[in-house]
Design an enzyme around this catalytic site. Structure first.
Site, PDB file in Angstrom:
ATOM      1  N   GLY A 289     -12.943   2.637  -1.110  1.00  0.00           N
ATOM      2  CA  GLY A 289     -11.749   2.109  -1.409  1.00  0.00           C
ATOM      3  C   GLY A 289     -11.413   1.097  -2.348  1.00  0.00           C
ATOM      4  O   GLY A 289     -10.313   0.438  -2.085  1.00  0.00           O
TER       5      GLY A 289
ATOM      6  N   GLU B 223       0.866  -1.160   0.230  1.00  0.00           N
ATOM      7  CA  GLU B 223       0.265   0.156   0.063  1.00  0.00           C
ATOM      8  C   GLU B 223       0.954   1.170  -0.042  1.00  0.00           C
ATOM      9  O   GLU B 223       1.898   1.219   0.865  1.00  0.00           O
ATOM     10  CB  GLU B 223      -0.965   0.075   1.111  1.00  0.00           C
ATOM     11  CG  GLU B 223      -2.373   0.802   0.881  1.00  0.00           C
ATOM     12  CD  GLU B 223      -2.975  -0.340   0.123  1.00  0.00           C
ATOM     13  OE1 GLU B 223      -3.390   0.172  -1.042  1.00  0.00           O
ATOM     14  OE2 GLU B 223      -3.707  -1.552   0.522  1.00  0.00           O
TER      15      GLU B 223
ATOM     16  N   TYR C 185      -3.239  12.062   1.194  1.00  0.00           N
ATOM     17  CA  TYR C 185      -2.663  11.300   0.272  1.00  0.00           C
ATOM     18  C   TYR C 185      -1.349  12.094  -0.635  1.00  0.00           C
ATOM     19  O   TYR C 185      -0.324  11.764  -0.469  1.00  0.00           O
ATOM     20  CB  TYR C 185      -3.693  10.818  -0.868  1.00  0.00           C
ATOM     21  CG  TYR C 185      -3.122   9.780  -2.013  1.00  0.00           C
ATOM     22  CD1 TYR C 185      -3.180   8.592  -1.831  1.00  0.00           C
ATOM     23  CD2 TYR C 185      -2.390  10.378  -3.012  1.00  0.00           C
ATOM     24  CE1 TYR C 185      -2.528   7.833  -2.592  1.00  0.00           C
ATOM     25  CE2 TYR C 185      -2.069   9.844  -3.947  1.00  0.00           C
ATOM     26  CZ  TYR C 185      -2.063   8.250  -3.905  1.00  0.00           C
ATOM     27  OH  TYR C 185      -1.605   7.617  -4.985  1.00  0.00           O
TER      28      TYR C 185
ATOM     29  N   ASP D  12      -4.521   0.802  -9.268  1.00  0.00           N
ATOM     30  CA  ASP D  12      -6.067   0.584  -9.443  1.00  0.00           C
ATOM     31  C   ASP D  12      -6.258   0.316 -10.646  1.00  0.00           C
ATOM     32  O   ASP D  12      -7.207  -0.741 -11.191  1.00  0.00           O
ATOM     33  CB  ASP D  12      -6.617   1.828  -9.104  1.00  0.00           C
ATOM     34  CG  ASP D  12      -6.774   1.941  -7.467  1.00  0.00           C
ATOM     35  OD1 ASP D  12      -5.778   1.291  -6.824  1.00  0.00           O
ATOM     36  OD2 ASP D  12      -6.886   3.178  -7.178  1.00  0.00           O
TER      37      ASP D  12
ATOM     38  N   GLU E  45      -6.999  10.008 -14.687  1.00  0.00           N
ATOM     39  CA  GLU E  45      -7.323  10.307 -13.088  1.00  0.00           C
ATOM     40  C   GLU E  45      -6.519  11.497 -12.698  1.00  0.00           C
ATOM     41  O   GLU E  45      -6.634  12.271 -11.878  1.00  0.00           O
ATOM     42  CB  GLU E  45      -7.375   9.280 -12.343  1.00  0.00           C
ATOM     43  CG  GLU E  45      -7.753   9.470 -11.007  1.00  0.00           C
ATOM     44  CD  GLU E  45      -8.614   8.146 -10.410  1.00  0.00           C
ATOM     45  OE1 GLU E  45      -8.365   8.314  -9.097  1.00  0.00           O
ATOM     46  OE2 GLU E  45      -9.082   7.251 -10.880  1.00  0.00           O
TER      47      GLU E  45
ATOM     48  N   SER F 232     -25.300   7.697 -16.329  1.00  0.00           N
ATOM     49  CA  SER F 232     -25.007   6.507 -15.180  1.00  0.00           C
ATOM     50  C   SER F 232     -26.389   6.421 -14.522  1.00  0.00           C
ATOM     51  O   SER F 232     -27.097   7.218 -14.195  1.00  0.00           O
ATOM     52  CB  SER F 232     -24.049   7.141 -14.247  1.00  0.00           C
ATOM     53  OG  SER F 232     -24.030   6.415 -13.106  1.00  0.00           O
TER      54      SER F 232
ATOM     55  N   ASP G 207       2.792   2.061  -4.917  1.00  0.00           N
ATOM     56  CA  ASP G 207       2.762   2.156  -6.359  1.00  0.00           C
ATOM     57  C   ASP G 207       3.280   3.663  -7.022  1.00  0.00           C
ATOM     58  O   ASP G 207       3.755   3.367  -7.950  1.00  0.00           O
ATOM     59  CB  ASP G 207       1.268   2.026  -6.999  1.00  0.00           C
ATOM     60  CG  ASP G 207       0.376   2.823  -6.513  1.00  0.00           C
ATOM     61  OD1 ASP G 207       0.510   3.595  -5.355  1.00  0.00           O
ATOM     62  OD2 ASP G 207      -0.901   2.885  -7.106  1.00  0.00           O
TER      63      ASP G 207
END
Length: 388
Positions: free
Chosen positions: A125, A34, A225, A173, A161, A68, A37
């Site tokens: 998550g 975790e 983050y 991801d 992203e 959506s 990456d």
């Protein structure tokens, strides 16, 4: 929405014509590795059965229409020529960003009608956003004959992203959603995107991996983050490294001394310790899986949680409660998974103990006055694919 016919009917009603196909891309849980990456390190995700699905048809008039079934509101209509980073659009920014990234990379995407639906829980998550990006990328790759590989699609989805939505995520991801295979965990080296499918057939060992969605999303997550990413980059800079991946586990103690002597902030020291030790934990878990000693991976998961809680400080009381309660109730190991500050934990259990452990976690949440978490088994599933 459960079947192709329903999604096709919804698309046809909305856009007045049938879709050219239906595609799916899964969410993921990360078994171990975790915050590694974006440091060029190792990760080990597996795809979930829960997917984002897209019914898509090409357009030639430069218009992108997005809808959506999961979000209230009508069709979002955008001109592909005018797509620009950080321009909002809410949930639609994820698929729109993919169109932007494909066009930026020189691919002739002339517009599309897209109807999306997803069973990946949002805010848990479990990479619901990556699933939206990857399913869009795969559909457009097929329809426009772009000839891109799964890994290339993942990198473009990550660019969407990072640059379009503005979230500084690593590539795990999107790679998990695009490249995982059924019955396996994906050993991904994020420094060069080499992958290995590691057999992960829990049922054959009488085991289950539970996902516990705490249903908690703490607002401090996003800035935190970015702050940890910056701290890791600072640690690498002080140590004269390009990325922390270049620091072997054997050199960790000496490197931590070097950081302290250089006057690095104690948070930087902690972050470096977490990243280098978590890379080592990925290698430990792979060695155990290769040896058929799946149960022995449990304590490694718990050690990973301790590091995320104490060194990286991205856990929260609800995640800690899941891990402590599950382990006390007989789980083999547990840890938070994903970015933290809420979201989900994973719990490795004997199949025969799954109900007992689940009950203990639910009771602990009730006693603490928290809303009931969602609990479901993580079955290693297939990556992105065309369904119809």
């Amino acid at each position: 929405m459960t079947d192709h016919a329903e999604l096709t009917a919804a698309f046809t009603e909305l856009y007045g014509t049938a879709p050219e196909g239906i595609w799916a891309a899964p969410g993921r849980v990360n078994l171990i590795g975790e915050y590694t990456d974006f440091n060029g390190g190792f990760v080990m995700p597996l795809a979930l059965p829960q997917t984002a699905r897209a019914a898509v048809a090409r357009r030639t008039d430069g218009q992108l229409r997005l809808h959506s079934t999961d979000v209230p509101g009508g069709v979002v209509q955008l001109a592909v020529e005018e797509l620009a980073p950080h321009s909002g659009h809410g949930w639609a920014a994820y698929p729109a960003g993919v169109v932007w990234a494909l066009r930026e990379a020189g691919h002739q995407v002339t517009g599309a009608d897209i109807q999306l639906t997803s069973t990946v829980p949002t805010g848990a998550g479990l990479s619901s956003s990556a699933a939206l990006e990857v399913v869009t990328a795969l559909a457009l790759n097929d329809l426009f004959g772009l000839g891109l590989t799964a890994a290339e699609l993942a990198v473009l989805a990550q660019r969407a992203e990072n640059a379009f939505v503005g979230v500084p995520c690593g590539v795990m991801d999107q790679m998990a959603s695009a490249c995982c295979t059924e019955g396996h965990a994906l050993h991904l080296d994020t420094s060069d995107l080499t992958t290995r499918q590691v057999p992960f057939d829990l049922a054959a060992h009488g085991l289950q991996l539970l996902v516990v969605d705490t249903r908690v999303k703490h607002a401090l997550g996003d800035g935190a983050y970015a702050e940890r990413r910056a701290g890791c980059e600072e640690g690498a800079r002080v140590l004269g490294l390009r990325i922390l991946r270049e620091l072997p586990y054997e050199g960790l103690a000496a490197a931590l001394d070097t950081l302290a002597e250089a006057g690095a902030d104690e948070s930087v020291v902690r972050y470096v310790r977490h990243v280098v030790s978590d890379n080592q934990r990925v290698e430990q878990v792979i060695a155990l899986l290769d040896a058929g000693e799946v149960r022995a991976a449990g304590p490694v998961l718990t050690a990973g949680h301790t590091s995320l809680r104490d060194d990286l400080r991205v856990s929260c009381v609800e995640l800690d409660l899941v891990v402590a309660t599950a382990n006390a109730a007989g789980a083999l190991g547990a840890r938070m998974t994903g970015g933290g500050f809420g979201g989900s934990a994973i719990v490795l259990v004997e199949e025969a103990q799954a109900d007992t452990v689940t009950k203990s976690v639910l009771e602990a949440f009730t006693s603490a006055g928290y809303a009931a978490p969602g609990v479901f088994p993580a079955v290693p599933s297939a990556g992105a694919r065309r369904l119809a």
